[in-house]
Design an enzyme around this catalytic site. Structure first.
Site, PDB file in Angstrom:
ATOM      1  N   THR A  64       0.782  -1.331  -0.047  1.00 32.62           N
ATOM      2  CA  THR A  64      -0.072  -0.134   0.061  1.00 32.62           C
ATOM      3  C   THR A  64       0.763   1.233  -0.142  1.00 32.62           C
ATOM      4  OG1 THR A  64      -1.839   1.083   0.805  1.00 32.62           O
ATOM      5  CG2 THR A  64      -0.437  -0.055   2.542  1.00 32.62           C
ATOM      6  N   LYS A  68       3.882   1.312  -3.889  1.00 35.74           N
ATOM      7  CA  LYS A  68       3.302   0.547  -4.859  1.00 35.74           C
ATOM      8  C   LYS A  68       4.330   0.374  -6.087  1.00 35.74           C
ATOM      9  CE  LYS A  68      -1.745   0.392  -3.665  1.00 35.74           C
ATOM     10  NZ  LYS A  68      -2.808   0.703  -3.914  1.00 35.74           N
ATOM     11  N   ASP A 105      -6.274  -4.012  -7.599  1.00 37.34           N
ATOM     12  CA  ASP A 105      -7.164  -2.883  -7.321  1.00 37.34           C
ATOM     13  C   ASP A 105      -8.334  -2.383  -8.463  1.00 37.34           C
ATOM     14  OD1 ASP A 105      -6.287  -2.084  -4.994  1.00 37.34           O
ATOM     15  OD2 ASP A 105      -4.639  -0.827  -5.745  1.00 37.34           O
ATOM     16  N   GLY A 130      -8.342  12.789  -9.282  1.00 44.17           N
ATOM     17  CA  GLY A 130      -7.131  12.484  -8.517  1.00 44.17           C
ATOM     18  C   GLY A 130      -6.462  11.613  -9.904  1.00 44.17           C
ATOM     19  N   ALA A 131      -5.076  11.734  -9.714  1.00 48.63           N
ATOM     20  CA  ALA A 131      -4.235  11.118 -10.873  1.00 48.63           C
ATOM     21  C   ALA A 131      -3.169  10.428 -10.282  1.00 48.63           C
ATOM     22  CB  ALA A 131      -3.754  12.154 -11.501  1.00 48.63           C
ATOM     23  N   GLY A 133      -2.182   6.313  -7.981  1.00 49.64           N
ATOM     24  CA  GLY A 133      -2.242   4.814  -8.261  1.00 49.64           C
ATOM     25  C   GLY A 133      -3.787   4.397  -8.282  1.00 49.64           C
ATOM     26  N   ARG A 155      -5.349  18.040  -9.045  1.00 57.71           N
ATOM     27  CA  ARG A 155      -5.058  19.316  -8.642  1.00 57.71           C
ATOM     28  C   ARG A 155      -3.682  19.424  -9.296  1.00 57.71           C
ATOM     29  NH1 ARG A 155      -3.018  18.751  -2.276  1.00 57.71           N
ATOM     30  NH2 ARG A 155      -1.681  17.014  -2.740  1.00 57.71           N
TER      31      ARG A 155
HETATM   32  P1  NAP Z   1      -1.922   8.601  -4.688  1.00 55.36           P
HETATM   33  O1  NAP Z   1      -1.115   7.911  -5.457  1.00 55.36           O
HETATM   34  O2  NAP Z   1      -1.094   9.570  -3.698  1.00 55.36           O
HETATM   35  O3  NAP Z   1      -2.773   9.884  -5.308  1.00 55.36           O
HETATM   36  C1  NAP Z   1      -3.938  10.606  -4.767  1.00 55.36           C
HETATM   37  C2  NAP Z   1      -4.338  11.892  -6.006  1.00 55.36           C
HETATM   38  O4  NAP Z   1      -5.171  12.611  -5.141  1.00 55.36           O
HETATM   39  C3  NAP Z   1      -3.020  12.470  -6.629  1.00 55.36           C
HETATM   40  O5  NAP Z   1      -3.590  12.965  -7.856  1.00 55.36           O
HETATM   41  C4  NAP Z   1      -3.142  13.806  -5.708  1.00 55.36           C
HETATM   42  O6  NAP Z   1      -2.670  15.049  -6.193  1.00 55.36           O
HETATM   43  C5  NAP Z   1      -4.635  14.007  -5.261  1.00 55.36           C
HETATM   44  N1  NAP Z   1      -4.769  14.743  -4.193  1.00 55.36           N
HETATM   45  C6  NAP Z   1      -4.256  14.230  -2.841  1.00 55.36           C
HETATM   46  N2  NAP Z   1      -4.753  15.219  -2.115  1.00 55.36           N
HETATM   47  C7  NAP Z   1      -5.362  15.877  -2.350  1.00 55.36           C
HETATM   48  C8  NAP Z   1      -6.001  17.245  -2.019  1.00 55.36           C
HETATM   49  N3  NAP Z   1      -6.202  17.516  -0.784  1.00 55.36           N
HETATM   50  N4  NAP Z   1      -6.893  17.841  -3.020  1.00 55.36           N
HETATM   51  C9  NAP Z   1      -6.936  17.566  -4.339  1.00 55.36           C
HETATM   52  N5  NAP Z   1      -6.227  16.372  -4.919  1.00 55.36           N
HETATM   53  C10 NAP Z   1      -5.601  15.840  -3.873  1.00 55.36           C
HETATM   54  O7  NAP Z   1      -2.886   7.868  -3.920  1.00 55.36           O
HETATM   55  P2  NAP Z   1      -3.695   6.618  -4.413  1.00 55.36           P
HETATM   56  O8  NAP Z   1      -3.053   5.677  -4.269  1.00 55.36           O
HETATM   57  O9  NAP Z   1      -4.196   7.076  -5.648  1.00 55.36           O
HETATM   58  O10 NAP Z   1      -5.161   6.729  -3.249  1.00 55.36           O
HETATM   59  C11 NAP Z   1      -6.021   7.637  -3.426  1.00 55.36           C
HETATM   60  C12 NAP Z   1      -7.152   7.461  -2.384  1.00 55.36           C
HETATM   61  O11 NAP Z   1      -7.842   6.362  -2.797  1.00 55.36           O
HETATM   62  C13 NAP Z   1      -6.324   6.839  -1.023  1.00 55.36           C
HETATM   63  O12 NAP Z   1      -7.305   7.603  -0.006  1.00 55.36           O
HETATM   64  C14 NAP Z   1      -6.330   5.622  -0.781  1.00 55.36           C
HETATM   65  O13 NAP Z   1      -6.649   5.313   0.302  1.00 55.36           O
HETATM   66  C15 NAP Z   1      -7.425   5.181  -1.812  1.00 55.36           C
HETATM   67  N6  NAP Z   1      -7.777   3.894  -2.418  1.00 55.36           N
HETATM   68  C16 NAP Z   1      -8.620   2.933  -1.984  1.00 55.36           C
HETATM   69  C17 NAP Z   1      -8.522   1.545  -2.349  1.00 55.36           C
HETATM   70  C18 NAP Z   1      -9.509   0.717  -1.621  1.00 55.36           C
HETATM   71  O14 NAP Z   1      -9.225  -0.510  -1.759  1.00 55.36           O
HETATM   72  N7  NAP Z   1     -10.769   1.217  -1.311  1.00 55.36           N
HETATM   73  C19 NAP Z   1      -7.392   1.104  -3.294  1.00 55.36           C
HETATM   74  C20 NAP Z   1      -6.579   2.211  -3.826  1.00 55.36           C
HETATM   75  C21 NAP Z   1      -6.618   3.674  -3.098  1.00 55.36           C
HETATM   76  P3  NAP Z   1      -1.134  15.490  -6.472  1.00 55.36           P
HETATM   77  O15 NAP Z   1      -0.818  14.910  -7.669  1.00 55.36           O
HETATM   78  O16 NAP Z   1      -1.436  16.666  -6.564  1.00 55.36           O
HETATM   79  O17 NAP Z   1      -0.590  15.133  -5.217  1.00 55.36           O
END
Ligand code: NAP
Length: 273
Positions: A64, A68, A105, A130-131, A133, A155
């Protein structure tokens, strides 16, 4: 060929929030598999050694935030899904000692989406916020739906543009506000961490069309503010718990070649959150 795992681990940092250990240990007990799924909270400086020790001990497991991509780079082999998504959330050791990386995922997202909306209409309009993983797994998954249009907002516009370029076949429109992304969407996906704590929402639900379905990847006790607001508007909405269970169940199937008891996994996450 995969080796029977001798150890099961979740690699991440920090891991205090994760429900995966409770969920996977419940599934292991129900299947009478005498292994414990451990949370291995590892600081970056110890990551390389930890991956080597997992390989040596014929481990399998999950990965996680924030590792990743690091684990993907350390794997000897990758499945086509891991390559397409560009991230590894599930791994195992093969009989030849190779570390194999996969991604559940994307299929976890699809299975969870079907639970709330059934099979999607042909050619839905999808908005992804969001952009990272999570967004990448969603974009790989929605290929299956042959969407009529896909809007992506993040963003960090550069990150959004390079993600859109990786999934060029979807003809993604990168837009510069969350409201513009969701306005005409029939399916709205939150793949930002907004909503993990507090009552922030990634977009105002009043902008959504009246038949939109909201799929939040985020989960938290009492559901996210986005899901609550969408339901209050009469929309179908689901938080990330169903995806968590589904990606975990699919990982279990990869490790042991048997289906886990999903009901037991659901009970464990409901109790733990
Ligand atoms: P990540 O790789 O860190 O990407 C997060 C994305 O959200 C990036 O594009 C980031 O923009 C944007 N972001 C972060 N904080 C922000 C804010 N305050 N305002 C606007 N945009 C924001 O994270 P991820 O792995 O994709 O995960 C994203 C969410 O999905 C997490 O909460 C994670 O726990 C959840 N998730 C859940 C599962 C599940 O099984 N339910 C599986 C995967 C992920 P920047 O590039 O500008 O930072």
């Amino acid at each position: 060929m995969k080796a029977r795992p001798e150890r099961l681990a979740l690699l991440g940092h920090p891991l205090g929030h994760s429900l995966s250990p409770q969920m996977q240990n419940a599934a292991l007990r129900a299947a009478n598999i005498p292994l414990v799924y451990e949370a291995v909270d590892v600081p970056r400086r110890a990551l390389e050694d930890t991956i080597e020790s997992l390989r040596r001990t014929r481990a399998a497991g999950n990965v996680t935030i924030p590792y990743k991509l690091d684990v993907m780079a350390a794997c000897d082999r990758l499945t086509p899904t891991a390559i397409a998504v560009g991230a590894v959330n599930t791994f195992w050791t093969a009989v030849d000692g190779a570390l194999v990386g996969d991604n559940t995922d994307a299929d976890g997202f699809l299975a969870a989406a079907i639970q709330v909306m059934g099979a999607p209409e042909r050619g839905p309009v999808v908005a992804v916020l969001g952009a990272g993983g999570g967004a990448s797994a969603v974009l790989h998954a929605i290929n299956r739906w042959e969407p009529r249009a896909v809007y992506l907002y993040s963003r960090g516009m550069e990150r959004a543009r390079s993600l859109a370029a990786r999934f060029a076949g979807l003809g993604i429109d990168v837009v510069d506000s969350a409201a513009d992304a969701v306005r005409s969407a029939t399916i709205v996906v939150n793949a930002t961490p907004i909503g993990m704590s507090g009552d922030d929402v990634p977009v105002d639900v009043d902008v959504l069309s009246k038949d939109a379905v909201v799929l939040d990847l985020v989960y938290r006790r009492g559901e996210t503010a986005l899901v609550r607001a969408a339901r209050a508007r009469g929309l179908r909405a689901q938080d990330g718990l169903a995806m968590l269970v589904e990606q975990g169940a699919l990982a279990f199937e990869r490790w042991f070649s048997v289906k886990p008891d999903r009901e037991v996994m659901w009970e464990a996450v409901r109790e733990a959150r």
